[in-house]
Design an enzyme around this catalytic site. Sequence first.
Site, PDB file in Angstrom:
ATOM      1  N   THR A 126       0.851  -1.184   0.000  1.00 34.39           N
ATOM      2  CA  THR A 126       0.000   0.000   0.000  1.00 34.39           C
ATOM      3  C   THR A 126       0.884   1.229   0.000  1.00 34.39           C
ATOM      4  OG1 THR A 126      -1.405   1.367   1.444  1.00 34.39           O
ATOM      5  CG2 THR A 126      -0.219  -0.425   2.481  1.00 34.39           C
ATOM      6  N   CYS A 141      -1.168   4.837  -5.830  1.00 34.36           N
ATOM      7  CA  CYS A 141      -2.139   4.036  -5.075  1.00 34.36           C
ATOM      8  C   CYS A 141      -2.377   2.779  -5.897  1.00 34.36           C
ATOM      9  CB  CYS A 141      -3.435   4.798  -4.864  1.00 34.36           C
ATOM     10  SG  CYS A 141      -4.718   3.826  -4.042  1.00 34.36           S
TER      11      CYS A 141
END
Length: 229
Positions: A83, A196
């Site tokens: 992440t 992202c």
Amino acid sequence: MRTIGLIGGMSWESSAEYYRMLNELARDRKGGLHSARLVLYSVDFAEIEVLQEQGRWDEAGGILAAAARALEAAGADLLVLCTNTMHRVAEHIEEAVEVPLLHLADATADAVRAAGLRRVGLLGTAFTMEQDFYRGRLAAGGLSVLVPDPADRELVHRVIYEELCRGTVLDASRAAYRRVIGKLVADGAEGIVLGCTEIELLIGPQDSPVPVFPAARLHAEAAFEAADR
């Protein structure tokens, strides 16, 4: 090949992408029936998201540090945090274990520099676009970083959390992201960092007039190369 420890679950859609990409790299580069040596620790993203919104980063860092220790105990030789946003607490992880954490922003900056570019637009969660933990790391790698204006940052963030993290991919959101990318390019961005993992489910090279740098894929490639030395 050494064992890669994956800290995942944020969201599980992004973790699945890491698992897929690493195993495809093993198949394509080593041939035959090869697959990657992986250990995955998947947290509950709902708990992490609450801590993000409340600014309780130390508590979130503690959860991920515990995950890192579990992966180290399970035999991981290096760690990958699946992440972008939670690299906000990368130091918590690094302090908790002896094995190295491969930082996502470093892999991304390396790829941008290798392409001969220096000025990039950054798309990600509001935390990633607005706070210094990611932008500063890219800047330390020699890059100049542009982010969308406040209204567009809200749009990009909302699509990630309300759509992509829930497995929803909409053409209307793709068109909106293309518009945001166009504005960044007009402001001087030579490339676009997809900061992202979930954005990579929505946007590809065909959606940008300048090169796109998919941070998660670049991270996975760097991790595979580090593990296969």
